[in-house]
Scaffold this motif. Structure first.
Motif, PDB file in Angstrom:
ATOM      1  N   TYR A  93     -27.183 -39.247  -0.424  1.00  0.00           N
ATOM      2  CA  TYR A  93     -27.101 -37.979  -1.270  1.00  0.00           C
ATOM      3  C   TYR A  93     -25.461 -37.539  -1.502  1.00  0.00           C
ATOM      4  O   TYR A  93     -24.774 -37.558  -0.506  1.00  0.00           O
ATOM      5  N   TRP A 115     -26.835 -29.808  -3.704  1.00  0.00           N
ATOM      6  CA  TRP A 115     -27.279 -31.332  -3.405  1.00  0.00           C
ATOM      7  C   TRP A 115     -27.974 -32.137  -4.593  1.00  0.00           C
ATOM      8  O   TRP A 115     -28.708 -31.498  -5.468  1.00  0.00           O
ATOM      9  N   GLY A 118     -30.671 -37.639  -4.386  1.00  0.00           N
ATOM     10  CA  GLY A 118     -30.657 -38.981  -3.279  1.00  0.00           C
ATOM     11  C   GLY A 118     -30.931 -40.268  -3.990  1.00  0.00           C
ATOM     12  O   GLY A 118     -31.759 -40.316  -5.080  1.00  0.00           O
TER      13      GLY A 118
END
Length: 125
Positions: A93, A115, A118
């Motif tokens: 990530y 974030w 991923g």
């Protein structure tokens, strides 16, 4: 918004380059980090770079094998991963944070506000 890419299936000893693209005009002021989470394990710090690229931080397990860099003109940062081994298998990530920081801050996932989704890295033996 962060978009991580570059994951895949490789063999032990191979290299892989992950990228994180940010759709943000303030990218040059963001501190960027990479974390990973292996199956059944907690998310862990991998590498981080400050807003200017002048300071970088690495987990002991990847130091000397991984290199984090950034291109503020392209709103991207990258994680060059060399000499991969099966223990590097994880979802990786990318993350970002703004503001003042310390080296300890950049190594903590709790200090990042943004974030990416991923990208999976699988290293076969």
């Amino acid at each position: 918004q962060l978009q991580a890419s570059g994951g895949g299936l490789v063999q032990a000893g191979d290299s892989l380059r992950l990228s994180c693209a940010a759709s943000a005009r303030i990218f040059s002021s963001l501190h960027m980090g990479w974390f990973r989470q292996a199956p059944g394990k907690e998310r862990e710090f991998v590498a981080a770079i400050n807003w200017s690229g002048g300071s970088t931080y690495y987990a002991g397990s990847v130091k000397g094998r991984f290199t984090i860099s950034r291109d503020n003109a392209k709103n991207t940062d990258s994680l060059q991963m060399n000499t991969l081994n099966p223990e590097d298998t994880a979802v990786y990530y990318c993350a970002a944070r703004v503001g003042s920081y310390s080296g300890s801050d950049l190594k903590s996932q709790y200090e990042y506000a943004y974030w990416g989704q991923g990208t999976l890295v699988t290293v076969s033996s």
